[in-house]
Design an enzyme around this catalytic site. Structure first.
Site, PDB file in Angstrom:
ATOM      1  N   TYR A 158     -92.077  24.945 -42.878  1.00 24.71           N
ATOM      2  CA  TYR A 158     -92.762  23.655 -43.059  1.00 24.71           C
ATOM      3  C   TYR A 158     -92.740  22.915 -41.728  1.00 24.71           C
ATOM      4  CZ  TYR A 158     -93.602  18.837 -44.641  1.00 24.71           C
ATOM      5  OH  TYR A 158     -94.100  17.555 -44.808  1.00 24.71           O
ATOM      6  N   ASP A 253     -89.998  24.481 -33.763  1.00 26.07           N
ATOM      7  CA  ASP A 253     -89.970  23.222 -34.505  1.00 26.07           C
ATOM      8  C   ASP A 253     -88.519  22.969 -34.906  1.00 26.07           C
ATOM      9  OD1 ASP A 253     -90.135  21.068 -36.156  1.00 26.07           O
ATOM     10  OD2 ASP A 253     -91.648  21.922 -37.524  1.00 26.07           O
ATOM     11  N   LYS A 281     -85.994  13.662 -37.398  1.00 28.44           N
ATOM     12  CA  LYS A 281     -84.787  13.488 -38.213  1.00 28.44           C
ATOM     13  C   LYS A 281     -83.597  12.910 -37.405  1.00 28.44           C
ATOM     14  CE  LYS A 281     -86.512  16.144 -41.960  1.00 28.44           C
ATOM     15  NZ  LYS A 281     -87.424  17.277 -41.870  1.00 28.44           N
TER      16      LYS A 281
HETATM   17  C1  LIG Z   1     -89.054  17.187 -41.806  1.00 25.37           C
HETATM   18  C2  LIG Z   1     -89.763  18.185 -40.976  1.00 25.37           C
HETATM   19  C3  LIG Z   1     -90.994  17.913 -40.373  1.00 25.37           C
HETATM   20  C4  LIG Z   1     -91.752  16.650 -40.639  1.00 25.37           C
HETATM   21  O1  LIG Z   1     -91.059  15.519 -40.201  1.00 25.37           O
HETATM   22  P1  LIG Z   1     -91.463  14.079 -40.822  1.00 25.37           P
HETATM   23  O2  LIG Z   1     -90.616  13.126 -40.062  1.00 25.37           O
HETATM   24  O3  LIG Z   1     -91.147  14.162 -42.275  1.00 25.37           O
HETATM   25  O4  LIG Z   1     -92.904  13.908 -40.563  1.00 25.37           O
HETATM   26  C5  LIG Z   1     -91.535  18.850 -39.517  1.00 25.37           C
HETATM   27  N1  LIG Z   1     -90.914  20.013 -39.272  1.00 25.37           N
HETATM   28  C6  LIG Z   1     -89.737  20.319 -39.836  1.00 25.37           C
HETATM   29  C7  LIG Z   1     -89.069  21.605 -39.506  1.00 25.37           C
HETATM   30  C8  LIG Z   1     -89.128  19.425 -40.719  1.00 25.37           C
HETATM   31  O5  LIG Z   1     -87.987  19.754 -41.311  1.00 25.37           O
END
Ligand SMILES: *Cc1c(COP(=O)(O)O)cnc(C)c1O
Length: 443
Positions: A158, A253, A281
């Site tokens: 994701y 990511d 995060k």
């Molecule tokens: C949470 C998350 C996102 C999206 O971040 P948001 O701050 O919710 O937009 C993207 N990539 C990964 C791996 C994530 O865990």
């Protein structure tokens, strides 16, 4: 007497969910599905979502005054737990001077320097306001640098709600995917190729066929949004090699893994150098911050230095920078990550040994302070290996855990997070409760 108190507490715990339920009914009038982010609606577990009023350390309290040991930790950002003293004081001090100026601040420099001084994999960084925004910008940068359009992603990873990444594998052997959301133009979906995780052959094939038109491969190096699908290190190394060989950029990511499995995230953990990294995060200490970073050469393509446009009214706003600084600076303390890993391992071990003794088809996958409740007994590395039947068991488990004051994210596909505020006693208590609830869920 002790028994009487315990029985009373149990009663209160079972019956008292009414304020959350009322607030949820009200929220449905205002927000689609009553929430501002879908998983919060508790659709895959039972009962109304809990409305949380306050948190301190490893615990939070809902609007009915039930207290929980929290393993969701706001979906990852709260590696220091709730209401961390240093973050709170720094935020209060900063907010007294105003919340946003739309101009550079010293605080932005301070957080930028702190991160870059302690991360061997990026030379320059750009702050944005969410993980999604970081990923979206990183993809544009990869396309801008390479002049190519296609993106390769992995099934089960994701990356936020970026149009071209809300795509899953199509049926059969087709690498062209289908969207996981309405509102995504077919023309976007065509630019995304989806392959299984941890599969060297699939990677080799897709690169052979499409490298000439592919800007980047994006991966969660620690896939933690669809179970915890820990990759073989040799696969990640192979991925790095192949991207270089085929002249395709590699994006890690690290929105979850960044500052979580180590200060340098998965890049540092595996010692693999991605071309572009994205963060979110933890980086904001509980405030909305995302970021992307890369070599100075790649980052020189970002406006105003280069032609890849990317901007933000509230980017690097001082209050968020202050929170991020106060948080990340604490992560640099000697032994921080070793300690997190050790206590999480101990916690996981208690539950796992119990499950094994009882011969439950249940294990806990773990890396650093991330864990996942898995309803198969072996480590799995691909999304299609997840047993969806386990999700029914998770639903029961989740409900029983809430009754006993343990809060997990409301889906069996979500991982749990241990924070620095979780004491050995908190973890021992939670482990005991999880074992007790396994007896109910697994039989
Ligand atoms: C949470 C998350 C996102 C999206 O971040 P948001 O701050 O919710 O937009 C993207 N990539 C990964 C791996 C994530 O865990």
């Amino acid at each position: 007497m002790i028994y009487a108190t315990f029985a009373l507490m149990e009663l209160v715990n079972t019956i008292k969910r009414s304020t959350s339920a009322e607030l949820y009914e009200e929220a449905k009038q205002y927000f689609p599905g009553g929430v501002n982010s879908p998983v919060r609606a508790f659709k895959s577990v039972s009962g109304p979502p809990l409305f949380i009023k306050k948190g301190k350390g490893a615990r939070f309290t809902d609007e009915d005054n039930n207290e929980y040991i929290d393993f969701c930790c706001s979906w990852g950002p709260l590696i220091l737990g709730h209401d961390n003293d240093q973050i709170r004081e720094k935020v209060i001090e900063t907010v007294r001077n105003g919340t946003s100026f739309g101009a550079p601040t010293r605080l932005g420099n301070e957080l930028g320097k702190l991160i870059l001084d302690n991360n061997r994999f990026i030379d320059k960084i750009r702050f944005v306001s969410s993980g999604t925004e970081a990923v979206m910008s990183a993809i544009r940068l990869a396309r801008g640098v390479t002049g190519k359009n296609k993106v390769i992603k992995f099934e089960g990873c994701y990356h936020g709600h970026v149009d071209s990444l809300l795509v899953r594998a199509g049926s059969g052997l087709a690498t062209f995917g289908e969207s996981t959301s309405a509102g995504i133009p077919d023309s976007f979906i065509k630019e995304t190729l989806v392959i299984p995780l941890n599969d060297k052959e699939a990677l080799e094939q897709v690169l052979k066929a499409h490298a000439a038109e592919t800007a980047c491969v994006i991966i969660e190096p620690v896939p933690a949004n669809n179970g915890l699908l820990l990759q073989d290190k040799c696969f990640l190394e192979y991925l790095r090699e192949k991207c270089t060989e085929h002249n395709v950029l590699l994006i890690f990511d690290e929105v979850i893994s960044g500052f979580r499995v180590g200060f340098e995230g998965a890049a540092g953990y595996y010692n693999i150098h991605p071309d572009i990294s994205t963060y979110g995060k933890i980086i904001g200490g509980g405030m909305p911050v995302g970021a992307y970073g890369a070599s100075a050469e790649i980052m020189a393509h970002v406006a105003p230095e280069g032609p890849v446009y990317q901007a933000g009214t509230l980017s690097a706003n001082p209050v968020a920078m202050a929170a991020g600084y106060a948080a990340t600076q604490q992560l640099l303390e000697e032994g921080f990550y070793e300690n997190m890993d050790a206590k999480t391992k101990k916690f996981v071990h208690i539950v796992e040994s119990y499950a094994m003794e009882k011969e439950y088809p249940f294990r806990m996958q773990q890396i650093g302070s991330i864990f996942w409740l898995s309803f198969v007994t072996e480590r799995i590395t691909r999304a299609d290996q997840i047993d969806s039947a386990g999700m029914e068991k998770f639903k029961v488990l989740h409900h029983e855990l809430l009754q006993r004051g343990v809060y997990l994210g409301p889906s069996g596909y979500e991982v749990g997070f241990v924070s620095a505020a979780h004491t050995e006693a908190d973890l021992a208590e939670a482990a005991r409760i999880i074992c007790e609830c396994l007896d109910i869920a697994m039989t």
